[in-house]
Design a protein around this motif. Structure first.
Motif, PDB file in Angstrom:
ATOM      1  N   ASN A 311       0.907  -0.855   0.138  1.00 46.81           N
ATOM      2  CA  ASN A 311       0.132   0.039   0.761  1.00 46.81           C
ATOM      3  C   ASN A 311       0.952   1.322   0.274  1.00 46.81           C
ATOM      4  O   ASN A 311       1.172   1.348   0.916  1.00 46.81           O
ATOM      5  CB  ASN A 311      -0.873   0.011   1.332  1.00 46.81           C
ATOM      6  CG  ASN A 311      -1.587   1.374   1.273  1.00 46.81           C
ATOM      7  OD1 ASN A 311      -1.445   1.715   0.803  1.00 46.81           O
ATOM      8  ND2 ASN A 311      -2.370   1.096   2.986  1.00 46.81           N
ATOM      9  N   PRO A 312       1.238   2.327  -0.847  1.00 48.23           N
ATOM     10  CA  PRO A 312       1.988   3.697  -0.780  1.00 48.23           C
ATOM     11  C   PRO A 312       0.914   4.424  -0.155  1.00 48.23           C
ATOM     12  O   PRO A 312       1.931   5.310   0.678  1.00 48.23           O
ATOM     13  CB  PRO A 312       1.030   4.218  -2.773  1.00 48.23           C
ATOM     14  CG  PRO A 312       0.082   3.174  -2.771  1.00 48.23           C
ATOM     15  CD  PRO A 312      -0.088   2.184  -2.193  1.00 48.23           C
ATOM     16  N   SER A 318       3.802   0.002  -4.106  1.00 48.49           N
ATOM     17  CA  SER A 318       2.905   0.202  -4.734  1.00 48.49           C
ATOM     18  C   SER A 318       3.440  -0.644  -6.894  1.00 48.49           C
ATOM     19  O   SER A 318       3.071  -0.300  -7.990  1.00 48.49           O
ATOM     20  CB  SER A 318       3.101   1.369  -5.303  1.00 48.49           C
ATOM     21  OG  SER A 318       1.186   1.008  -6.332  1.00 48.49           O
ATOM     22  N   ASP A 319       4.392  -1.271  -6.111  1.00 46.71           N
ATOM     23  CA  ASP A 319       5.210  -2.081  -7.708  1.00 46.71           C
ATOM     24  C   ASP A 319       5.219  -3.347  -7.980  1.00 46.71           C
ATOM     25  O   ASP A 319       6.356  -3.964  -8.325  1.00 46.71           O
ATOM     26  CB  ASP A 319       6.292  -0.954  -8.407  1.00 46.71           C
ATOM     27  CG  ASP A 319       7.998  -1.521  -7.058  1.00 46.71           C
ATOM     28  OD1 ASP A 319       7.395  -1.974  -6.191  1.00 46.71           O
ATOM     29  OD2 ASP A 319       8.883  -1.453  -7.963  1.00 46.71           O
ATOM     30  N   ARG A 425       3.287   7.513  -7.190  1.00 53.37           N
ATOM     31  CA  ARG A 425       2.677   6.730  -6.715  1.00 53.37           C
ATOM     32  C   ARG A 425       1.202   7.025  -5.634  1.00 53.37           C
ATOM     33  O   ARG A 425       0.935   8.419  -5.373  1.00 53.37           O
ATOM     34  CB  ARG A 425       3.421   6.776  -5.259  1.00 53.37           C
ATOM     35  CG  ARG A 425       4.581   5.085  -5.444  1.00 53.37           C
ATOM     36  CD  ARG A 425       5.197   4.947  -3.800  1.00 53.37           C
ATOM     37  NE  ARG A 425       5.546   6.069  -3.813  1.00 53.37           N
ATOM     38  CZ  ARG A 425       5.559   6.036  -2.216  1.00 53.37           C
ATOM     39  NH1 ARG A 425       4.570   4.732  -0.799  1.00 53.37           N
ATOM     40  NH2 ARG A 425       5.869   7.477  -1.727  1.00 53.37           N
ATOM     41  N   ASN A 426       0.270   6.211  -5.775  1.00 53.35           N
ATOM     42  CA  ASN A 426      -0.889   6.998  -5.649  1.00 53.35           C
ATOM     43  C   ASN A 426      -1.773   5.919  -5.125  1.00 53.35           C
ATOM     44  O   ASN A 426      -1.058   4.489  -5.416  1.00 53.35           O
ATOM     45  CB  ASN A 426      -1.963   7.382  -6.693  1.00 53.35           C
ATOM     46  CG  ASN A 426      -1.448   9.354  -6.596  1.00 53.35           C
ATOM     47  OD1 ASN A 426      -2.626   9.653  -6.451  1.00 53.35           O
ATOM     48  ND2 ASN A 426      -0.914   9.012  -7.019  1.00 53.35           N
ATOM     49  N   GLN A 427      -2.631   5.572  -3.902  1.00 48.91           N
ATOM     50  CA  GLN A 427      -3.257   4.291  -3.468  1.00 48.91           C
ATOM     51  C   GLN A 427      -3.929   4.419  -4.358  1.00 48.91           C
ATOM     52  O   GLN A 427      -5.337   4.766  -3.799  1.00 48.91           O
ATOM     53  CB  GLN A 427      -3.357   4.910  -1.827  1.00 48.91           C
ATOM     54  CG  GLN A 427      -4.292   3.683  -1.095  1.00 48.91           C
ATOM     55  CD  GLN A 427      -4.330   3.863   0.490  1.00 48.91           C
ATOM     56  OE1 GLN A 427      -4.648   3.163   1.014  1.00 48.91           O
ATOM     57  NE2 GLN A 427      -4.058   4.666   0.868  1.00 48.91           N
ATOM     58  N   LYS A 450      -3.885  -1.781  -4.937  1.00 49.06           N
ATOM     59  CA  LYS A 450      -2.786  -2.142  -3.823  1.00 49.06           C
ATOM     60  C   LYS A 450      -3.318  -0.935  -2.714  1.00 49.06           C
ATOM     61  O   LYS A 450      -3.151   0.325  -3.084  1.00 49.06           O
ATOM     62  CB  LYS A 450      -1.221  -1.473  -4.765  1.00 49.06           C
ATOM     63  CG  LYS A 450      -1.356  -2.713  -5.160  1.00 49.06           C
ATOM     64  CD  LYS A 450       0.608  -2.410  -6.138  1.00 49.06           C
ATOM     65  CE  LYS A 450       0.743  -3.629  -6.880  1.00 49.06           C
ATOM     66  NZ  LYS A 450       1.545  -4.405  -5.928  1.00 49.06           N
ATOM     67  N   SER A 451      -4.096  -1.585  -1.977  1.00 51.55           N
ATOM     68  CA  SER A 451      -4.292  -0.683  -0.490  1.00 51.55           C
ATOM     69  C   SER A 451      -4.557  -1.548   0.465  1.00 51.55           C
ATOM     70  O   SER A 451      -4.842  -2.678   0.483  1.00 51.55           O
ATOM     71  CB  SER A 451      -6.233   0.063  -0.868  1.00 51.55           C
ATOM     72  OG  SER A 451      -6.254   0.700   0.235  1.00 51.55           O
TER      73      SER A 451
END
Length: 498
Positions: A311-312, A318-319, A425-427, A450-451
């Protein structure tokens, strides 16, 4: 006090993952990402008006209450490793310079996070408050809003006259939390007093188990309204588990007209935490188990798989590719995944052009054990410039800045997996992260985000089921895998459930 109370407002937010890979420098606070770029002066009010942010909620409520506002600065950086000393000192100096230039003031409101760790200050918010209190003196009221994941120190409680904390995760009440500070400031400005009580708990709650729509969060926060009806203002922070310092832990604050009433309320909440410890972890799937679910026949709405450890919004890169690899190896079909942060892949897709096929090693650069790039051919389905208007309840009205964006689909395999790849990067917490580029998450069998929990507000209504997945990442929800060095010796971590 002036006839029309004059209140300075400022914000400085960062949630620090001490086990992250990159630090937050000044540029990260100046740029736009999930939130606006750094704001100064009148832009603090103008550019946040109507957003679900504490400073916006405070400003609206304060203006309605007849207060005059002196906006100084607001900034936030995407969660990451430590805030650099240069960034911290520069932003603190900007706030102090703004306060000095603002003229006579009757109070200060600060929109902080509560889990900032800098290169030199483990308790970032405590240091911010120390510097502001040294400038303001003991008599000027300071009210503060904090994130639900705050790690609160005794120093912060002592230095601030009042602390309000979000009560929902996903954080749907950020603006409301800022607004709750207004009547308290009015009470203090009128000569009223508030006695404080503060308690810290002795165990950590994994972030995926802090969701306030389920046990234990639901029971903990349900305890607050009855206390308020009894005249006590109390709030709970569940803590941010990746900020490695002695105050990393859940806590509570209580304010009342007598010290005894505040202490009773704080003790009541601490006792509830003690009873909830046995319920303070939630199961997670392995990537293989998640892939098995993704391969089952569709029976209605999509299944949502949450890649909770990448989770960013908790400092993840996030990758990571663990869940992607498991799904591809299982031959999963009709899968939508996002958001992958890979500027090189996004740029390569734009260079190749829509409809083209190219090969790249995607992501996998987190350094997390077991994570590696995913080498495959991808077809470019769509391209975007990376500006995404949020539509969900949590961030609705705001704009996400994603940078160059690409929709990629695995090519030349049996796996029907579509990915959204971004340059910033963004959640992945809003359906608009997909719909803005022409994708309908509700049309897929499986949606992977991705959260950790913020996605629930917007994605649960379209989901048949939601499953946290423990794929490799730099934000472990299995607290036994964190290499803690600075926790208080009395603080326990809860074993993960499979």
């Amino acid at each position: 006090m002036q006839a029309k109370p004059r209140i300075a407002i400022a914000g400085f937010q960062h949630e620090t993952n001490c086990f992250g890979t990159t630090k937050a420098g000044l540029a990260e606070f100046e740029m736009a990402d999930s939130w606006p770029a750094m704001l100064n002066g009148d832009a603090v009010i103008r550019e946040t008006r109507g957003l679900n942010l504490p400073i916006a909620g405070f400003a609206k409520a304060a203006e309605e209450a007849g207060m005059e506002l002196a906006p100084i600065l607001w900034c936030a950086a995407e969660p990451s490793a430590h805030v650099t000393d240069h960034a911290f000192d520069t932003i603190c100096a900007k706030i102090l310079d703004g306060l000095h230039a603002a003229g006579p003031l009757d109070g200060i409101f600060l929109d902080l996070h509560g889990a900032m760790v800098t290169e030199s200050h483990p308790d970032g918010e405590g240091e911010i408050l120390r510097r502001l209190r040294a400038w303001a003196g003991p008599g000027l009221p300071i009210a503060v809003s904090l994130d639900l994941h705050a790690n609160i120190s005794a120093a912060s409680v002592e230095l601030a006259d009042y602390i309000a904390i979000y009560r929902t995760y996903p954080h749907l009440d950020m603006a409301e939390t800022g607004a709750r500070c207004v009547p308290v400031l009015r009470h203090l400005l009128a000569g009223g007093r508030l006695h404080k009580a503060f308690r810290q708990m002795d165990y950590l709650i994994p972030l995926h188990a802090q969701f306030t729509g389920a046990t234990p969060g639901r029971e903990l926060y349900d305890a607050l309204p009855p206390l308020e009806q009894a005249g006590v203002l109390a709030d709970i922070a569940l803590g941010f588990t990746a900020a490695d310092f002695p105050d990393t832990r859940p806590s509570c604050v209580a304010y009342a007209r007598t010290a005894a009433a505040a202490a009773r309320a704080a003790d009541h909440i601490a006792g509830l935490f003690e009873r909830m410890e046995a319920h303070s972890n939630h199961p997670m799937l392995t990537p293989g188990q998640a892939a098995e679910i993704a391969c089952q026949p569709r029976t209605g709405k999509p299944v949502v798989l949450a890649d909770v450890q990448d989770n960013p919004g908790a400092g993840g890169t996030s990758d990571t590719t663990g869940l992607l690899a498991a799904l591809a190896n299982a031959g999963a079909q009709d899968v939508l995944m996002g958001l992958f942060h890979d500027p090189q892949a996004a740029a390569a897709a734009h260079e190749a052009g829509q409809g083209s096929v190219f090969r790249i090693a995607l992501g996998g650069r987190s350094g997390a054990a077991g994570d590696q790039p995913f080498d495959a051919e991808f077809q470019v389905v769509a391209l975007g410039g990376g500006s995404c208007r949020y539509t969900g309840e949590m961030y609705g009205g705001g704009t996400a800045t994603l940078g160059l964006t690409a929709v990629l689909k695995l090519h030349g395999t049996q796996a029907g997996i579509t990915l959204v790849v971004t340059s910033i990067r963004n959640q992945c917490l809003d359906l608009a992260h997909f719909t803005h580029i022409g994708l309908d998450p509700a049309a897929y069998r499986t949606v992977c985000v991705k959260s950790t929990a913020h996605f629930r507000a917007d994605f649960e209504p379209i989901a048949s089921a939601v499953y946290p997945v423990a794929a490799p990442g730099v934000f472990p929800c299995d607290l036994g895998t964190f290499p803690y060095e600075n926790l208080h010796p009395d603080v326990r971590t809860i074993p993960a459930k499979g």
